[in-house]
Design a protein around this motif. Structure first.
Motif, PDB file in Angstrom:
ATOM      1  N   LYS A 253       0.827  -1.203   0.000  1.00 53.39           N
ATOM      2  CA  LYS A 253       0.000   0.000   0.000  1.00 53.39           C
ATOM      3  C   LYS A 253       0.862   1.252   0.000  1.00 53.39           C
ATOM      4  O   LYS A 253       0.479   2.287  -0.549  1.00 53.39           O
ATOM      5  CB  LYS A 253      -0.922   0.014   1.231  1.00 53.39           C
ATOM      6  N   GLY A 254       2.048   1.149   0.597  1.00 60.48           N
ATOM      7  CA  GLY A 254       2.967   2.288   0.600  1.00 60.48           C
ATOM      8  C   GLY A 254       3.446   2.669  -0.787  1.00 60.48           C
ATOM      9  O   GLY A 254       3.836   3.820  -1.021  1.00 60.48           O
ATOM     10  N   PHE A 255       3.414   1.711  -1.718  1.00 64.55           N
ATOM     11  CA  PHE A 255       3.763   2.003  -3.108  1.00 64.55           C
ATOM     12  C   PHE A 255       2.588   2.619  -3.870  1.00 64.55           C
ATOM     13  O   PHE A 255       2.737   3.001  -5.035  1.00 64.55           O
ATOM     14  CB  PHE A 255       4.190   0.731  -3.833  1.00 64.55           C
ATOM     15  N   GLY A 256       1.434   2.657  -3.224  1.00 62.16           N
ATOM     16  CA  GLY A 256       0.240   3.136  -3.913  1.00 62.16           C
ATOM     17  C   GLY A 256      -0.446   2.048  -4.703  1.00 62.16           C
ATOM     18  O   GLY A 256      -1.216   2.328  -5.626  1.00 62.16           O
ATOM     19  N   ALA A 257      -0.195   0.793  -4.347  1.00 64.75           N
ATOM     20  CA  ALA A 257      -0.803  -0.336  -5.047  1.00 64.75           C
ATOM     21  C   ALA A 257      -2.217  -0.580  -4.533  1.00 64.75           C
ATOM     22  O   ALA A 257      -2.580  -0.193  -3.416  1.00 64.75           O
ATOM     23  CB  ALA A 257       0.052  -1.589  -4.860  1.00 64.75           C
ATOM     24  N   ASP A 258      -3.003  -1.246  -5.349  1.00 64.96           N
ATOM     25  CA  ASP A 258      -4.339  -1.686  -4.980  1.00 64.96           C
ATOM     26  C   ASP A 258      -4.188  -3.108  -4.438  1.00 64.96           C
ATOM     27  O   ASP A 258      -3.881  -4.034  -5.191  1.00 64.96           O
ATOM     28  CB  ASP A 258      -5.259  -1.663  -6.206  1.00 64.96           C
ATOM     29  N   VAL A 259      -4.375  -3.287  -3.143  1.00 69.87           N
ATOM     30  CA  VAL A 259      -4.100  -4.570  -2.508  1.00 69.87           C
ATOM     31  C   VAL A 259      -5.397  -5.283  -2.153  1.00 69.87           C
ATOM     32  O   VAL A 259      -6.247  -4.741  -1.433  1.00 69.87           O
ATOM     33  CB  VAL A 259      -3.242  -4.394  -1.235  1.00 69.87           C
ATOM     34  N   VAL A 260      -5.532  -6.497  -2.665  1.00 70.28           N
ATOM     35  CA  VAL A 260      -6.660  -7.353  -2.317  1.00 70.28           C
ATOM     36  C   VAL A 260      -6.103  -8.601  -1.635  1.00 70.28           C
ATOM     37  O   VAL A 260      -4.915  -8.916  -1.749  1.00 70.28           O
ATOM     38  CB  VAL A 260      -7.501  -7.733  -3.550  1.00 70.28           C
ATOM     39  N   CYS A 261      -6.961  -9.310  -0.926  1.00 70.32           N
ATOM     40  CA  CYS A 261      -6.465 -10.464  -0.185  1.00 70.32           C
ATOM     41  C   CYS A 261      -7.515 -11.557  -0.101  1.00 70.32           C
ATOM     42  O   CYS A 261      -8.712 -11.332  -0.329  1.00 70.32           O
ATOM     43  CB  CYS A 261      -6.019 -10.039   1.214  1.00 70.32           C
ATOM     44  N   TYR A 262      -7.013 -12.753   0.221  1.00 69.27           N
ATOM     45  CA  TYR A 262      -7.900 -13.897   0.418  1.00 69.27           C
ATOM     46  C   TYR A 262      -7.393 -14.695   1.607  1.00 69.27           C
ATOM     47  O   TYR A 262      -6.184 -14.897   1.773  1.00 69.27           O
ATOM     48  CB  TYR A 262      -7.937 -14.807  -0.810  1.00 69.27           C
ATOM     49  N   ASP A 263      -8.325 -15.160   2.406  1.00 71.17           N
ATOM     50  CA  ASP A 263      -8.009 -16.054   3.519  1.00 71.17           C
ATOM     51  C   ASP A 263      -9.313 -16.750   3.910  1.00 71.17           C
ATOM     52  O   ASP A 263     -10.346 -16.090   4.037  1.00 71.17           O
ATOM     53  CB  ASP A 263      -7.460 -15.251   4.712  1.00 71.17           C
ATOM     54  N   PRO A 264      -9.285 -18.075   4.063  1.00 71.66           N
ATOM     55  CA  PRO A 264     -10.518 -18.754   4.486  1.00 71.66           C
ATOM     56  C   PRO A 264     -10.971 -18.335   5.883  1.00 71.66           C
ATOM     57  O   PRO A 264     -12.133 -18.546   6.256  1.00 71.66           O
ATOM     58  CB  PRO A 264     -10.133 -20.240   4.440  1.00 71.66           C
ATOM     59  N   TYR A 265     -10.047 -17.747   6.658  1.00 72.92           N
ATOM     60  CA  TYR A 265     -10.379 -17.220   7.984  1.00 72.92           C
ATOM     61  C   TYR A 265     -10.021 -15.737   8.002  1.00 72.92           C
ATOM     62  O   TYR A 265      -8.989 -15.326   8.546  1.00 72.92           O
ATOM     63  CB  TYR A 265      -9.611 -17.976   9.065  1.00 72.92           C
ATOM     64  N   PRO A 266     -10.858 -14.907   7.397  1.00 72.42           N
ATOM     65  CA  PRO A 266     -10.519 -13.492   7.184  1.00 72.42           C
ATOM     66  C   PRO A 266     -10.448 -12.686   8.477  1.00 72.42           C
ATOM     67  O   PRO A 266     -11.031 -13.047   9.501  1.00 72.42           O
ATOM     68  CB  PRO A 266     -11.661 -12.994   6.289  1.00 72.42           C
ATOM     69  N   ASN A 267      -9.719 -11.589   8.386  1.00 67.85           N
ATOM     70  CA  ASN A 267      -9.608 -10.618   9.470  1.00 67.85           C
ATOM     71  C   ASN A 267     -10.006  -9.259   8.892  1.00 67.85           C
ATOM     72  O   ASN A 267      -9.149  -8.411   8.623  1.00 67.85           O
ATOM     73  CB  ASN A 267      -8.175 -10.591  10.005  1.00 67.85           C
ATOM     74  N   PRO A 268     -11.295  -9.076   8.662  1.00 69.77           N
ATOM     75  CA  PRO A 268     -11.747  -7.876   7.924  1.00 69.77           C
ATOM     76  C   PRO A 268     -11.386  -6.558   8.590  1.00 69.77           C
ATOM     77  O   PRO A 268     -11.092  -5.582   7.905  1.00 69.77           O
ATOM     78  CB  PRO A 268     -13.267  -8.061   7.836  1.00 69.77           C
TER      79      PRO A 268
END
Length: 331
Positions: free
Chosen positions: A164-179
């Motif tokens: 995110k510090g680079f200004g990227a669009d970060v998405v994620c996946y985890d079967p046990y999410p930490n929203p």
């Protein structure tokens, strides 16, 4: 307590020895890797300390438990190399070090991204041989690229934070999410198929389990964007290496950064430079100019080694004192 430490290197002894011996433990340091063939070296020790490529199978647990083994201390986060069901059956307690330095691994993952993107590995060798040509070294801005993080434990979240510090669009996946944690960092969860199909860079930060074994395979790679960059600083078994090579040859995959390899046991952490490489799959990987392989060193910082030693000793002390051990691994 008598303790046998397997797969030891100088840096392990340097950090473990002061803490263990100051508490009166009788420690034997062995460079040997623990597996079914080397089990007799651990016979009679009530505690053993092992690393990522040591193997404690069902047979091994039973053999050592009958010889007096009580505690297994993993000086790493992963625990796929121990048969936990058999350990539980024989009353052998297992503990790990789940968060020795998430910063170390996250920063290393970013280092691989930058090196591959900007072809730093190529330019370094070129300049040393007097070649200052810039042909073939073109990279891309990380700014506004879509980066997918698979696994949102501490390491995954920190990697996403840096991206995110680079200004990227970060998405994620985890079967046990930490929203809540993801939202605080400006990251959002998506389904795995969306992550595969839309991300420019995919970084793996999950444990090796039956569910995650070869999660990067023929099918999942075929769904990815052309030219995708793959980064793996977790466990080698997450990637089907044969499928990876297939899509590298097809130029579907743009770059690969691997600090781990699914068949690294018996290869990594050793100097085999005088030997003939017996692993044909690994040899093939080394032929790709857009693949960077390192020898499972993402964890290797001063801070991480200090934390590993501290937590390993604490786990042993908790077991001995019959206190609750927060790092105990259960079936």
């Amino acid at each position: 307590m008598r303790l046998a430490v397997f797969s030891t290197k100088k840096y392990d002894i340097q950090h473990l020895q002061p803490a263990l011996e100051s508490l009166g433990h009788d420690v034997t340091y062995l460079q040997t890797r623990l597996d079914d063939e080397t089990l007799p070296l651990a016979e009679g020790y009530p505690a053993i300390c092992i690393f990522v490529n040591d193997l404690l199978s069902a047979r091994g647990v039973e053999f050592l438990a009958n010889a007096g083994l009580k505690y297994v201390l993993l000086r790493c986060a992963g625990f796929n190399n121990v048969d936990l069901a058999t350990a539980d059956k024989f009353g052998v307690k297992v503990a790990r070090v789940p968060a020795y330095s998430p910063h170390a691994v996250a920063e290393f993952a970013i280092g691989l991204m930058l090196m591959l993107n900007r072809n730093l590995h190529k330019s370094y060798t070129r300049v040393r041989s007097g070649n200052f040509s810039l042909e073939g070294l073109t990279g891309f801005d990380m700014f506004e690229k879509k980066i997918g993080i698979i696994g949102t434990g501490k390491i995954g979240l920190l990697t996403g934070k840096i991206c995110k510090g680079f200004g990227a669009d970060v998405v994620c996946y985890d079967p046990y999410p930490n929203p809540a944690a993801a939202a605080e960092l400006g990251m959002r969860y998506v389904e795995l198929d969306e992550l595969f199909s839309t991300c420019d860079i995919i970084s793996l930060h999950c444990p090796l389990t039956k569910a995650t074994f070869h999660m990067i395979n023929d099918k999942s790679i075929s769904e990815m964007k052309d030219g995708v960059m793959l980064i793996n600083t977790s466990r080698g078994g997450l990637i089907d290496t044969v499928a990876l090579i297939k899509y590298l040859k097809k130029k579907k995959i743009g770059q690969v950064g691997m600090d781990v390899y699914e068949n690294e046991s018996g290869l990594y952490f050793e100097d085999t430079s005088d030997d003939v490489m017996q692993d044909d799959v690994f040899s093939r990987l080394l032929t790709f100019h857009n693949v960077c392989i390192t020898g499972h060193q993402a964890f290797l910082t001063k801070e991480a080694l200090e934390n590993i030693a501290h937590e390993t000793v604490k786990n042993l002390e908790d077991f001995q004192a019959d206190r609750e051990c927060k790092n105990i691994v259960k079936v």
